[in-house]
Scaffold this motif. Structure first.
Motif, PDB file in Angstrom:
ATOM      1  N   THR A 193       0.834  -1.211   0.000  1.00 40.13           N
ATOM      2  CA  THR A 193       0.000   0.000   0.000  1.00 40.13           C
ATOM      3  C   THR A 193       0.863   1.252   0.000  1.00 40.13           C
ATOM      4  OG1 THR A 193      -1.720  -1.192   1.216  1.00 40.13           O
ATOM      5  CG2 THR A 193      -1.848   1.217   1.203  1.00 40.13           C
ATOM      6  N   ASP A 194       1.942   1.238   0.797  1.00 43.04           N
ATOM      7  CA  ASP A 194       2.859   2.378   0.827  1.00 43.04           C
ATOM      8  C   ASP A 194       3.476   2.619  -0.546  1.00 43.04           C
ATOM      9  OD1 ASP A 194       2.389   2.725   3.514  1.00 43.04           O
ATOM     10  OD2 ASP A 194       4.156   1.598   4.155  1.00 43.04           O
ATOM     11  N   THR A 197       1.053   4.221  -2.879  1.00 43.07           N
ATOM     12  CA  THR A 197       0.922   5.631  -2.501  1.00 43.07           C
ATOM     13  C   THR A 197       2.090   6.450  -3.041  1.00 43.07           C
ATOM     14  OG1 THR A 197      -0.263   5.030  -0.479  1.00 43.07           O
ATOM     15  CG2 THR A 197       0.716   7.226  -0.559  1.00 43.07           C
ATOM     16  N   CYS A 200       1.663   6.971  -6.808  1.00 42.62           N
ATOM     17  CA  CYS A 200       0.614   7.952  -7.091  1.00 42.62           C
ATOM     18  C   CYS A 200       1.095   9.366  -6.782  1.00 42.62           C
ATOM     19  CB  CYS A 200      -0.643   7.634  -6.277  1.00 42.62           C
ATOM     20  SG  CYS A 200      -1.478   6.101  -6.764  1.00 42.62           S
ATOM     21  N   GLU A 201       1.781   9.524  -5.662  1.00 45.59           N
ATOM     22  CA  GLU A 201       2.282  10.846  -5.296  1.00 45.59           C
ATOM     23  C   GLU A 201       3.308  11.346  -6.293  1.00 45.59           C
ATOM     24  OE1 GLU A 201       3.811  10.364  -1.390  1.00 45.59           O
ATOM     25  OE2 GLU A 201       1.845  10.595  -0.400  1.00 45.59           O
TER      26      GLU A 201
END
Length: 342
Positions: A193-194, A197, A200-201
């Protein structure tokens, strides 16, 4: 059972010194010697004495302990690798079950990587001995019996983080009740999940490095990392300091190895076949950023290094390797043939 012609006697002396000494003393006092009795038909010592072969240890080795660990292993990272390293330490052989796409969708949502890609990644880890594809998300009674009876599994392993089903029950409840469950410590600071993220960032951030000023980051992209590298962790993932032999053919390949994926495993496997020792150079965060843009790499240098070290085809890594192969590198590592870059 086979016995060595003389080994049984020495084993008797070693393991049962008092009993063996008493038997030999009695024999000496009675004068039971074939030379003393001459032609009299007296049984020879090994047969006349009690059967000392009971002292002989079985040659067959101790039963190998087989442990099982399962997971989705989507977007493989060093946390997954560390879990398997810990699991392997609890037994002799590690069997890994990879949860099917259908089971992942039903319990967590669609996976990023296909089953084929996840199979390549898991099989490429140095601690994995066998892989079971399309494993269930929860340990059912039917599957648990299959593990015990068909795959000869002794223990089922999972991390200390809770693994709950949609109905709130423990996915490993049956294994715990059966007394065949062991637990390892979850690797903090990383998760799939990290990683999603971070990706995406990186794509959402404007391509203006001035906006990243004042941020705590590991590179120009501003991606925060909660990973704290230690020499102990690197040693745990390494091959024990083994270098190439005197006449070994050393192959060198370098790259960013960011977001370690199935393609990386395949090219490292191919590179390893070119020689006897595979040395992998991992470019620094600054070098990757200069070559690929300010939002790269997603994973920082030490995270990427652990992912490469975990690969079964890799013998050694250069952490923070330069973009160009230097003279000093060639003096330290006499590469054979051309240098590969990815």
């Amino acid at each position: 059972m086979e016995f060595d012609s003389n080994g049984w006697m020495w084993d008797g002396v070693y393991y049962y010194p008092h009993l063996f000494g008493g038997v030999m003393l009695t024999a000496a006092l009675l004068g039971l010697s074939t030379g003393y009795f001459g032609g009299i038909n007296v049984p020879s010592m090994p047969y006349f004495l009690p059967d000392l072969r009971m002292f002989q240890k079985k040659k067959s080795g101790k039963k190998r302990v087989r442990v099982y660990m399962d997971g989705c292993f989507d977007l493989m990272h060093y946390g997954h690798a560390n879990a398997m390293r810990q699991a392997k330490a609890l037994g002799d052989e590690l069997v890994v079950g990879i949860v099917s796409d259908e089971e992942i969708i039903a319990n967590k949502g669609p996976p990023v990587l296909s089953m084929e890609e996840r199979l390549i990644l898991v099989s490429g880890l140095k601690w994995v001995d066998e892989v079971i594809a399309n494993a269930p998300y929860a340990i059912t009674e039917e599957f648990m019996n299959r593990l015990f009876n068909e795959h000869n599994i002794d223990y089922i392993i999972h991390g200390d983080d809770p693994c709950l089903l949609p109905n709130g029950t423990d996915a490993y409840e049956l294994a715990k009740k059966a007394g065949r469950y062991k637990q390892i410590k979850r690797t903090e600071g990383v998760s799939s999940t990290d990683i999603v993220t971070k990706v995406c960032e990186a794509h959402e951030e404007p391509h203006n490095t001035n906006n990243n000023q004042g941020k705590e980051n590991h590179g120009k992209g501003g991606h925060m990392s909660h990973f704290f590298p230690t020499s102990r962790r690197i040693v745990q993932f390494s091959n024990g300091g083994k270098g190439p032999g005197p006449n070994a053919r050393v192959v060198y390949i370098d790259g960013a190895f960011d977001l370690f994926h199935a393609g990386h495993v395949e090219i490292l496997k191919s590179a390893r076949k070119l020689g006897d020792f595979l040395l992998v150079g991992i470019h620094s965060d600054q070098t990757v950023s200069e070559q690929r843009g300010p939002h790269h790499p997603i994973m920082h240098l030490h995270e990427r290094s652990l992912s490469v070290l975990a690969c079964r085809y890799v013998d050694e890594v250069i952490i923070g390797a330069p973009w160009e192969v230097t003279r000093d590198m060639r003096l330290l590592w006499p590469f054979s043939g051309s240098v590969c870059r990815i």
